[in-house]
Every structure is written in C-alpha cells, then in structure tokens.
Scaffold this motif. Structure first.
Motif, PDB file in Angstrom:
ATOM      1  N   PRO A  87       0.813  -1.233   0.000  1.00  0.00           N
ATOM      2  CA  PRO A  87       0.000   0.000   0.000  1.00  0.00           C
ATOM      3  C   PRO A  87       0.841   1.275   0.000  1.00  0.00           C
ATOM      4  N   GLU A  88       2.037   1.221   0.541  1.00  0.00           N
ATOM      5  CA  GLU A  88       2.916   2.398   0.527  1.00  0.00           C
ATOM      6  C   GLU A  88       3.365   2.771  -0.881  1.00  0.00           C
ATOM      7  N   ASP A  89       3.183   1.869  -1.844  1.00  0.00           N
ATOM      8  CA  ASP A  89       3.543   2.159  -3.231  1.00  0.00           C
ATOM      9  C   ASP A  89       2.448   2.923  -3.969  1.00  0.00           C
ATOM     10  N   THR A  90       1.320   3.134  -3.323  1.00  0.00           N
ATOM     11  CA  THR A  90       0.221   3.875  -3.949  1.00  0.00           C
ATOM     12  C   THR A  90       0.662   5.294  -4.275  1.00  0.00           C
ATOM     13  N   ALA A  91       0.544   5.660  -5.543  1.00  0.00           N
ATOM     14  CA  ALA A  91       1.005   6.975  -6.009  1.00  0.00           C
ATOM     15  C   ALA A  91       0.694   7.100  -7.491  1.00  0.00           C
ATOM     16  N   VAL A  92       0.892   8.304  -8.009  1.00  0.00           N
ATOM     17  CA  VAL A  92       0.917   8.508  -9.449  1.00  0.00           C
ATOM     18  C   VAL A  92       2.365   8.369  -9.892  1.00  0.00           C
ATOM     19  N   TYR A  93       2.582   7.566 -10.899  1.00  0.00           N
ATOM     20  CA  TYR A  93       3.930   7.282 -11.387  1.00  0.00           C
ATOM     21  C   TYR A  93       4.179   8.036 -12.696  1.00  0.00           C
ATOM     22  N   TYR A  94       5.360   8.624 -12.772  1.00  0.00           N
ATOM     23  CA  TYR A  94       5.762   9.410 -13.919  1.00  0.00           C
ATOM     24  C   TYR A  94       7.134   8.957 -14.412  1.00  0.00           C
ATOM     25  N   CYS A  95       7.426   9.284 -15.646  1.00  0.00           N
ATOM     26  CA  CYS A  95       8.787   9.102 -16.159  1.00  0.00           C
ATOM     27  C   CYS A  95       9.314  10.457 -16.609  1.00  0.00           C
ATOM     28  N   ASN A  96      10.619  10.586 -16.643  1.00  0.00           N
ATOM     29  CA  ASN A  96      11.255  11.809 -17.111  1.00  0.00           C
ATOM     30  C   ASN A  96      12.756  11.550 -17.168  1.00  0.00           C
TER      31      ASN A  96
END
Length: 115
Positions: A87-96
C-alpha cells in the motif's frame, strides 16, 4: 516538443504485480538517462528507479529488490516491473529524464495498492 506518456497503472492487491510503460517521443531517447518518479497525495515527487544510457539501473531503497526498470531504445519506451506491491507504493507514477527532469511532465499513471 518532447512528450511522455505513462500507462499500465491500476488497482492491485498487496503482494501483486504491475508493469508500467512510458513512451517517449520528440527526444533522442537512446541518449538520455531516464527515471521513474512517483508522487503520493500530499507528498513531493520522488525518484524510484533510474536507467542510464548503457542500461545500468539504480533504485531507491524503498523499492530495491521489488521493482525492475528496463528500456527498449528501438521503441523509445521504458518499463517498470513492480512486484510485491505494498500500500505504501500507492502513487501517481511518472517518467522523465534522470537527475534533471526538465521534459514536460506527462499525465502519469495511477497505481493503487489495496491492503
């Protein structure tokens, strides 16, 4: 104009797996060291994985041993395989770009891990 398009997020139970993709256009992708970042509500955006031009990878301590990033320069695409999700991995993931993420941010892809 560089465009970053993340995909592959979703809702998964704790312990499950997801694979994210990031398609990059408008840049010399093969020449860039790239990274995955994530941002949870109320938190700053932090990097979680980097992949250098030659394919070397580094990971944040919080995901080391569970996440694996890779790239396909022919497709200008990078990937993030996420295992043993928490659950700690819950997030919006982006690349850059790695280190200096100055490309315009994409919309990100939401990852939600239920307990």
């Amino acid at each position: 104009q560089v465009q970053l398009v993340e995909s592959g997020g979703g809702l998964v139970q704790a312990g499950g797996s997801l694979t994210l993709s990031c398609e990059v256009s408008g840049s010399n992708f093969a020449a860039d060291s790239m990274a995955w970042y994530r941002q949870a509500p109320g938190n700053q955006r932090d990097w979680v994985a980097r992949i250098y031009r030659v394919g070397t990878t580094t990971y944040a301590n919080s995901v080391k041993g569970r996440f694996t990033t890779s790239r396909d320069n022919d497709k200008s695409t990078m990937y993030l395989q996420m295992n043993r999700l928490d659950p700690e991995d819950t997030a919006v993931y982006y690349c850059n770009k790695a280190f200096t993420p100055y490309y315009p941010w994409g919309q990100g892809t939401q990852v939600t891990v239920s307990s």
